[in-house]
Scaffold this motif. Structure first.
Motif, PDB file in Angstrom:
ATOM      1  N   GLU A 142       0.847  -1.194   0.000  1.00 40.95           N
ATOM      2  CA  GLU A 142       0.000   0.000   0.000  1.00 40.95           C
ATOM      3  C   GLU A 142       0.879   1.239   0.000  1.00 40.95           C
ATOM      4  OE1 GLU A 142      -2.513   1.724   3.456  1.00 40.95           O
ATOM      5  OE2 GLU A 142      -3.862   0.494   2.223  1.00 40.95           O
ATOM      6  N   GLU A 143       0.466   2.236  -0.747  1.00 42.21           N
ATOM      7  CA  GLU A 143       1.175   3.513  -0.812  1.00 42.21           C
ATOM      8  C   GLU A 143       0.150   4.642  -0.842  1.00 42.21           C
ATOM      9  OE1 GLU A 143       4.502   4.159  -0.885  1.00 42.21           O
ATOM     10  OE2 GLU A 143       5.030   2.042  -0.862  1.00 42.21           O
ATOM     11  N   ILE A 144       0.472   5.729  -0.169  1.00 49.48           N
ATOM     12  CA  ILE A 144      -0.281   6.973  -0.331  1.00 49.48           C
ATOM     13  C   ILE A 144       0.585   7.848  -1.215  1.00 49.48           C
ATOM     14  CG2 ILE A 144      -1.169   9.027   0.805  1.00 49.48           C
ATOM     15  CD1 ILE A 144      -1.827   7.254   3.217  1.00 49.48           C
ATOM     16  N   VAL A 145       0.006   8.289  -2.332  1.00 49.82           N
ATOM     17  CA  VAL A 145       0.771   8.964  -3.371  1.00 49.82           C
ATOM     18  C   VAL A 145       0.185  10.345  -3.627  1.00 49.82           C
ATOM     19  CG1 VAL A 145       1.496   8.811  -5.784  1.00 49.82           C
ATOM     20  CG2 VAL A 145       1.256   6.733  -4.439  1.00 49.82           C
ATOM     21  N   GLN A 146       1.064  11.323  -3.763  1.00 44.10           N
ATOM     22  CA  GLN A 146       0.623  12.666  -4.154  1.00 44.10           C
ATOM     23  C   GLN A 146       0.416  12.692  -5.657  1.00 44.10           C
ATOM     24  OE1 GLN A 146       3.466  15.506  -2.537  1.00 44.10           O
ATOM     25  NE2 GLN A 146       1.804  16.232  -1.225  1.00 44.10           N
ATOM     26  N   ILE A 147      -0.666  13.330  -6.086  1.00 44.02           N
ATOM     27  CA  ILE A 147      -0.982  13.409  -7.506  1.00 44.02           C
ATOM     28  C   ILE A 147      -1.356  14.837  -7.871  1.00 44.02           C
ATOM     29  CG2 ILE A 147      -1.809  11.037  -7.636  1.00 44.02           C
ATOM     30  CD1 ILE A 147      -4.680  12.771  -7.817  1.00 44.02           C
ATOM     31  N   GLU A 148      -1.454  15.066  -9.156  1.00 44.30           N
ATOM     32  CA  GLU A 148      -2.050  16.288  -9.669  1.00 44.30           C
ATOM     33  C   GLU A 148      -3.367  15.885 -10.312  1.00 44.30           C
ATOM     34  OE1 GLU A 148       0.517  18.550 -12.204  1.00 44.30           O
ATOM     35  OE2 GLU A 148       2.211  18.365 -10.823  1.00 44.30           O
ATOM     36  N   GLU A 149      -4.381  16.711 -10.182  1.00 48.52           N
ATOM     37  CA  GLU A 149      -5.677  16.400 -10.764  1.00 48.52           C
ATOM     38  C   GLU A 149      -5.513  16.112 -12.251  1.00 48.52           C
ATOM     39  OE1 GLU A 149     -10.128  18.303 -11.177  1.00 48.52           O
ATOM     40  OE2 GLU A 149      -8.802  19.007  -9.592  1.00 48.52           O
ATOM     41  N   GLY A 150      -6.124  15.017 -12.692  1.00 48.66           N
ATOM     42  CA  GLY A 150      -6.033  14.629 -14.091  1.00 48.66           C
ATOM     43  C   GLY A 150      -4.943  13.615 -14.381  1.00 48.66           C
ATOM     44  N   ASP A 151      -4.080  13.303 -13.385  1.00 52.13           N
ATOM     45  CA  ASP A 151      -3.076  12.257 -13.584  1.00 52.13           C
ATOM     46  C   ASP A 151      -3.787  10.955 -13.945  1.00 52.13           C
ATOM     47  OD1 ASP A 151      -0.881  13.849 -13.084  1.00 52.13           O
ATOM     48  OD2 ASP A 151      -0.480  13.037 -11.089  1.00 52.13           O
ATOM     49  N   ILE A 152      -3.138  10.156 -14.785  1.00 49.74           N
ATOM     50  CA  ILE A 152      -3.710   8.876 -15.206  1.00 49.74           C
ATOM     51  C   ILE A 152      -3.267   7.790 -14.223  1.00 49.74           C
ATOM     52  CG2 ILE A 152      -3.774   7.163 -17.071  1.00 49.74           C
ATOM     53  CD1 ILE A 152      -5.198   9.836 -17.725  1.00 49.74           C
ATOM     54  N   LEU A 153      -4.216   6.967 -13.807  1.00 46.22           N
ATOM     55  CA  LEU A 153      -3.960   5.945 -12.794  1.00 46.22           C
ATOM     56  C   LEU A 153      -2.810   5.017 -13.183  1.00 46.22           C
ATOM     57  CD1 LEU A 153      -4.572   4.442 -10.192  1.00 46.22           C
ATOM     58  CD2 LEU A 153      -6.434   3.262 -11.383  1.00 46.22           C
ATOM     59  N   LEU A 154      -2.760   4.535 -14.403  1.00 39.86           N
ATOM     60  CA  LEU A 154      -1.706   3.614 -14.808  1.00 39.86           C
ATOM     61  C   LEU A 154      -0.322   4.244 -14.654  1.00 39.86           C
ATOM     62  CD1 LEU A 154      -0.863   0.874 -15.935  1.00 39.86           C
ATOM     63  CD2 LEU A 154      -1.220   1.788 -18.234  1.00 39.86           C
ATOM     64  N   ASP A 155      -0.192   5.519 -15.010  1.00 36.15           N
ATOM     65  CA  ASP A 155       1.092   6.211 -14.865  1.00 36.15           C
ATOM     66  C   ASP A 155       1.494   6.333 -13.400  1.00 36.15           C
ATOM     67  OD1 ASP A 155       1.182   6.526 -17.638  1.00 36.15           O
ATOM     68  OD2 ASP A 155       0.204   8.492 -17.550  1.00 36.15           O
ATOM     69  N   VAL A 156       0.537   6.647 -12.551  1.00 40.32           N
ATOM     70  CA  VAL A 156       0.807   6.772 -11.110  1.00 40.32           C
ATOM     71  C   VAL A 156       1.190   5.412 -10.533  1.00 40.32           C
ATOM     72  CG1 VAL A 156      -0.236   7.328  -8.872  1.00 40.32           C
ATOM     73  CG2 VAL A 156      -0.649   8.806 -10.852  1.00 40.32           C
ATOM     74  N   TYR A 212      -8.261   6.041 -16.649  1.00 45.72           N
ATOM     75  CA  TYR A 212      -8.869   6.632 -15.456  1.00 45.72           C
ATOM     76  C   TYR A 212      -8.088   7.852 -14.993  1.00 45.72           C
ATOM     77  CZ  TYR A 212     -11.125   7.159 -10.970  1.00 45.72           C
ATOM     78  OH  TYR A 212     -11.819   7.667  -9.905  1.00 45.72           O
ATOM     79  N   GLU A 213      -8.774   9.004 -14.923  1.00 44.75           N
ATOM     80  CA  GLU A 213      -8.171  10.244 -14.442  1.00 44.75           C
ATOM     81  C   GLU A 213      -8.428  10.390 -12.947  1.00 44.75           C
ATOM     82  OE1 GLU A 213      -9.017  13.843 -16.570  1.00 44.75           O
ATOM     83  OE2 GLU A 213      -8.863  12.831 -18.515  1.00 44.75           O
ATOM     84  N   LEU A 214      -7.362  10.612 -12.209  1.00 45.52           N
ATOM     85  CA  LEU A 214      -7.464  10.755 -10.763  1.00 45.52           C
ATOM     86  C   LEU A 214      -7.892  12.168 -10.385  1.00 45.52           C
ATOM     87  CD1 LEU A 214      -4.179   8.859  -9.963  1.00 45.52           C
ATOM     88  CD2 LEU A 214      -6.490   8.047  -9.488  1.00 45.52           C
ATOM     89  N   ASN A 215      -8.687  12.262  -9.311  1.00 40.28           N
ATOM     90  CA  ASN A 215      -9.159  13.555  -8.810  1.00 40.28           C
ATOM     91  C   ASN A 215      -8.562  13.902  -7.458  1.00 40.28           C
ATOM     92  OD1 ASN A 215     -11.077  13.984 -10.983  1.00 40.28           O
ATOM     93  ND2 ASN A 215     -12.221  12.297 -10.072  1.00 40.28           N
ATOM     94  N   GLY A 216      -8.119  12.904  -6.728  1.00 35.52           N
ATOM     95  CA  GLY A 216      -7.604  13.103  -5.375  1.00 35.52           C
ATOM     96  C   GLY A 216      -8.574  12.569  -4.347  1.00 35.52           C
ATOM     97  N   GLU A 217      -8.044  12.201  -3.196  1.00 35.00           N
ATOM     98  CA  GLU A 217      -8.795  11.642  -2.075  1.00 35.00           C
ATOM     99  C   GLU A 217      -9.484  10.320  -2.423  1.00 35.00           C
ATOM    100  OE1 GLU A 217     -10.435  14.716   0.865  1.00 35.00           O
ATOM    101  OE2 GLU A 217     -10.833  15.630  -1.107  1.00 35.00           O
ATOM    102  N   GLU A 218      -8.979   9.601  -3.445  1.00 37.99           N
ATOM    103  CA  GLU A 218      -9.577   8.326  -3.825  1.00 37.99           C
ATOM    104  C   GLU A 218      -8.865   7.168  -3.137  1.00 37.99           C
ATOM    105  OE1 GLU A 218     -10.294   9.558  -8.409  1.00 37.99           O
ATOM    106  OE2 GLU A 218      -8.555  10.111  -7.216  1.00 37.99           O
ATOM    107  N   GLU A 219      -9.627   6.153  -2.810  1.00 36.25           N
ATOM    108  CA  GLU A 219      -9.116   4.902  -2.268  1.00 36.25           C
ATOM    109  C   GLU A 219      -9.180   3.898  -3.414  1.00 36.25           C
ATOM    110  OE1 GLU A 219      -8.481   4.146   1.118  1.00 36.25           O
ATOM    111  OE2 GLU A 219      -9.048   6.075   1.984  1.00 36.25           O
ATOM    112  N   ILE A 220      -8.023   3.507  -3.936  1.00 35.79           N
ATOM    113  CA  ILE A 220      -7.986   2.615  -5.092  1.00 35.79           C
ATOM    114  C   ILE A 220      -7.356   1.302  -4.670  1.00 35.79           C
ATOM    115  CG2 ILE A 220      -7.083   2.280  -7.421  1.00 35.79           C
ATOM    116  CD1 ILE A 220      -7.182   5.382  -7.649  1.00 35.79           C
TER     117      ILE A 220
END
Length: 145
Positions: A69-83, A129-137
């Motif tokens: 498990e990891e908590i990762v910082q993202i920017e809105e619109g980042d693609i899940l596969l890339d993250v 899938y575009e990430l928005n933040g605060e998501e549990e994936i």
């Protein structure tokens, strides 16, 4: 003076010897273990996420085995596969994830990587899938039957 020199030499050699023995054990342990899989629950589930963070959890058999498990910082619109590729060792084939942290899907057993966003099955592939933040994936290696 000669006694002190012998004493310090013995102490120094002892430290060198112990350090060398310790490194060999760690290296051997790392060679024998490619993947860490545990049946313990994640300890980070209670931690709240910031607006620019997502929690990525990797499990097997509908959460019965915990991988990572990891908590990762993202920017809105980042693609899940890339993250995912930035946070974990991921292998893919034509946009389909085939292995996460060296745990591979198994066509013979009908087990494939599925992912869920906030407990709901995803409607698009991880490459779309575009990430928005605060998501549990959660990515779970599970039977499709």
């Amino acid at each position: 003076m000669n006694k002190w020199l012998k004493f310090f030499s013995i102490v120094l050699l002892s430290f060198v010897f112990l350090a060398a023995c310790g490194n060999g054990e760690d290296a051997e342990e790392n060679e024998n273990s490619n993947t860490s899989v545990s049946t313990n629950e994640s300890s980070g589930e209670d931690q709240e996420l910031a607006e620019d963070e997502v929690r990525l959890t990797i499990t097997i058999d509908e959460g019965n085995q915990y991988v990572s498990e990891e908590i990762v910082q993202i920017e809105e619109g980042d693609i899940l596969l890339d993250v995912m590729k930035d946070a974990f060792y991921v292998e893919e084939d034509s946009g389909f994830i085939t292995s996460i942290e060296r745990v591979s899907d198994d066509e013979d057993e009908g087990k494939y990587w599925m992912y869920f966003v906030d407990g709901e099955s995803a409607a698009v592939g991880a490459g779309e899938y575009e990430l928005n933040g605060e998501e549990e994936i959660t990515f779970d290696l599970q039977s499709t039957e």
